[in-house]
Design a protein around this motif. Structure first.
Motif, PDB file in Angstrom:
ATOM      1  N   UNK A  78       0.486  -1.207   0.009  1.00 23.61           N
ATOM      2  CA  UNK A  78       0.046   0.256   0.033  1.00 23.61           C
ATOM      3  C   UNK A  78       0.685   1.167   0.087  1.00 23.61           C
ATOM      4  N   UNK A  79       2.071   1.057  -0.650  1.00 30.43           N
ATOM      5  CA  UNK A  79       2.779   2.298  -0.753  1.00 30.43           C
ATOM      6  C   UNK A  79       3.038   2.736  -2.060  1.00 30.43           C
ATOM      7  N   UNK A  80       2.783   3.810  -2.474  1.00 27.69           N
ATOM      8  CA  UNK A  80       3.295   4.306  -4.077  1.00 27.69           C
ATOM      9  C   UNK A  80       3.615   5.570  -4.095  1.00 27.69           C
ATOM     10  N   UNK A  81       4.429   5.793  -5.285  1.00 27.07           N
ATOM     11  CA  UNK A  81       5.067   7.228  -5.440  1.00 27.07           C
ATOM     12  C   UNK A  81       4.957   7.801  -6.769  1.00 27.07           C
ATOM     13  N   UNK A  82       5.394   8.991  -6.906  1.00 29.66           N
ATOM     14  CA  UNK A  82       5.674   9.550  -8.138  1.00 29.66           C
ATOM     15  C   UNK A  82       7.102  10.122  -8.236  1.00 29.66           C
ATOM     16  N   UNK A  83       7.476  10.447  -9.471  1.00 24.85           N
ATOM     17  CA  UNK A  83       8.939  10.506  -9.591  1.00 24.85           C
ATOM     18  C   UNK A  83       9.178  12.066  -9.864  1.00 24.85           C
ATOM     19  N   UNK A 170      -1.993   3.300   0.574  1.00 22.94           N
ATOM     20  CA  UNK A 170      -2.485   3.812   1.981  1.00 22.94           C
ATOM     21  C   UNK A 170      -1.419   5.152   2.316  1.00 22.94           C
ATOM     22  N   UNK A 171      -0.331   5.125   1.721  1.00 24.85           N
ATOM     23  CA  UNK A 171       0.709   6.022   1.734  1.00 24.85           C
ATOM     24  C   UNK A 171       1.199   6.277   0.324  1.00 24.85           C
ATOM     25  N   UNK A 172       0.905   7.749  -0.002  1.00 24.90           N
ATOM     26  CA  UNK A 172       1.683   8.088  -1.500  1.00 24.90           C
ATOM     27  C   UNK A 172       2.770   9.005  -0.965  1.00 24.90           C
ATOM     28  N   UNK A 173       3.825   8.743  -1.986  1.00 17.82           N
ATOM     29  CA  UNK A 173       5.176   9.593  -1.795  1.00 17.82           C
ATOM     30  C   UNK A 173       5.190  10.312  -2.960  1.00 17.82           C
ATOM     31  N   UNK A 174       5.218  11.695  -2.956  1.00 18.52           N
ATOM     32  CA  UNK A 174       5.095  12.714  -3.981  1.00 18.52           C
ATOM     33  C   UNK A 174       6.297  13.520  -4.096  1.00 18.52           C
ATOM     34  N   UNK A 175       7.243  13.243  -5.331  1.00 21.08           N
ATOM     35  CA  UNK A 175       8.648  13.791  -5.341  1.00 21.08           C
ATOM     36  C   UNK A 175       8.608  15.013  -6.093  1.00 21.08           C
ATOM     37  N   UNK A 176       8.693  16.174  -5.543  1.00 23.15           N
ATOM     38  CA  UNK A 176       8.640  17.230  -6.249  1.00 23.15           C
ATOM     39  C   UNK A 176       7.381  17.662  -7.239  1.00 23.15           C
ATOM     40  N   UNK A 177       6.040  17.315  -6.794  1.00 23.60           N
ATOM     41  CA  UNK A 177       4.995  17.246  -7.791  1.00 23.60           C
ATOM     42  C   UNK A 177       4.885  18.559  -8.449  1.00 23.60           C
ATOM     43  N   UNK A 178       5.340  19.960  -7.683  1.00 28.30           N
ATOM     44  CA  UNK A 178       5.076  21.249  -8.430  1.00 28.30           C
ATOM     45  C   UNK A 178       6.154  21.714  -9.386  1.00 28.30           C
TER      46      UNK A 178
END
Ligand code: ATP
Length: 257
Positions: A78-83, A170-178
């Motif tokens: 349940x952990x995902x991310x963007x790059x 359940x947890x999302x990791x956003x890497x510099x989305x802006x």
């Protein structure tokens, strides 16, 4: 507590990217990780998602040790991310990019796929409906049939978020989305992050856009040269002398820059 990072260190052949960093995230919280370039923020994401194995320390997710698991197992938990550098399938449609994200949650086996049973068709319909819902969440419903590479930069970043959400995290990791977004897109991003929080998803955010960080995050962890130098709510962090010296700077600095 959803995630607990305990004394994580990472050494890349002599470069100490992280040294004994500890922090935790509570359920439903938006935790920001900030710090100058090279501070170790993305390395920390790579530790949590098991792209890299820590040199020492341990990470637990819902009380289960996850450091050392294969990356796809981390998604299953349940952990995902963007790059930081967008990683879409540029030649595929917007909808297909989201459907790729649902992959780990489909239950039909190979035999069923070959025979295309009624239950498999039903599952396909459900997944498509869910993907369309997610496109609505990120405000890309009208673009569902567009080719991903033709979207604007801000839209591509939102598409990456939709794809990450498709795995039911359940947890999302956003890497510099802006990164690369204009002011209007950044304001939309803030609303989107708040929407994700309302969906009951815990958020870990790496971001250099300080106004966005300060208004979006419940709490911040500050890294500098691979070490945690501060932790607290945005108001406390903005006043912290060590953080100002390392990262935020002062008005005088801005004037002399
Ligand atoms: P930025 O804000 O620029 O994205 P960051 O805080 O995310 O920076 P990291 O990318 O985590 O910083 O890098 C931390 C340190 O680790 C840097 O010195 C970087 O060069 C080094 N590093 C990161 N990944 C590797 C790698 N795979 N091999 C060698 N060194 C690495």
């Amino acid at each position: 507590m959803v995630l607990n990072v305990k004394k994580i260190s990472k050494n890349f052949g002599g470069i100490q990217a992280l040294t004994d960093v500890s922090f935790s995230i509570n359920e439903g919280e938006i935790l920001g990780i900030i710090g100058p370039n090279g501070a170790g923020k993305t390395t920390m994401f790579n530790m949590i998602t098991s792209f890299y194995t820590p040199s020492s320390g341990e990470i637990t997710f819902k009380d289960e040790v996850i450091s050392g698991l294969k990356p796809h197992k981390i998604t299953d938990k349940g952990i995902c991310r963007t790059f930081q550098n967008i990683r879409l399938f540029p030649e595929m449609t917007v909808l297909d990019n989201v459907l790729v994200g649902t992959h780990s949650r489909t239950v039909s086996g190979v035999l069923k796929s070959v025979l295309r049973t009624k239950s498999q068709k039903q599952e396909e319909n459900n997944i498509r409906a869910k993907a369309m819902d997610l496109l609505e969440t990120v405000n890309l419903l009208d673009q569902y049939d567009d080719i991903a590479k033709n979207l604007s930069y801000g839209q591509q970043r939102r598409l990456e978020i939709a794809r990450a959400l498709a795995s039911d995290p359940k947890l999302i990791l956003l890497d510099e989305p802006a990164a690369g977004m204009n002011e209007r897109e950044t304001a939309e991003l803030h609303h989107l992050i708040m929407k994700i929080k309302e969906m009951g998803i815990t958020i870990l955010l790496i971001e250099h856009d300080m106004p966005l960080v300060m208004k979006t995050c419940d709490r911040l962890v500050v890294l500098n040269f691979g070490k945690k130098i501060a932790e607290g709510d945005p108001e406390e962090i903005q006043k912290d002398p060590e953080v100002i010296k390392a990262y935020l700077g002062t008005e005088e600095d801005d004037e002399s820059a």
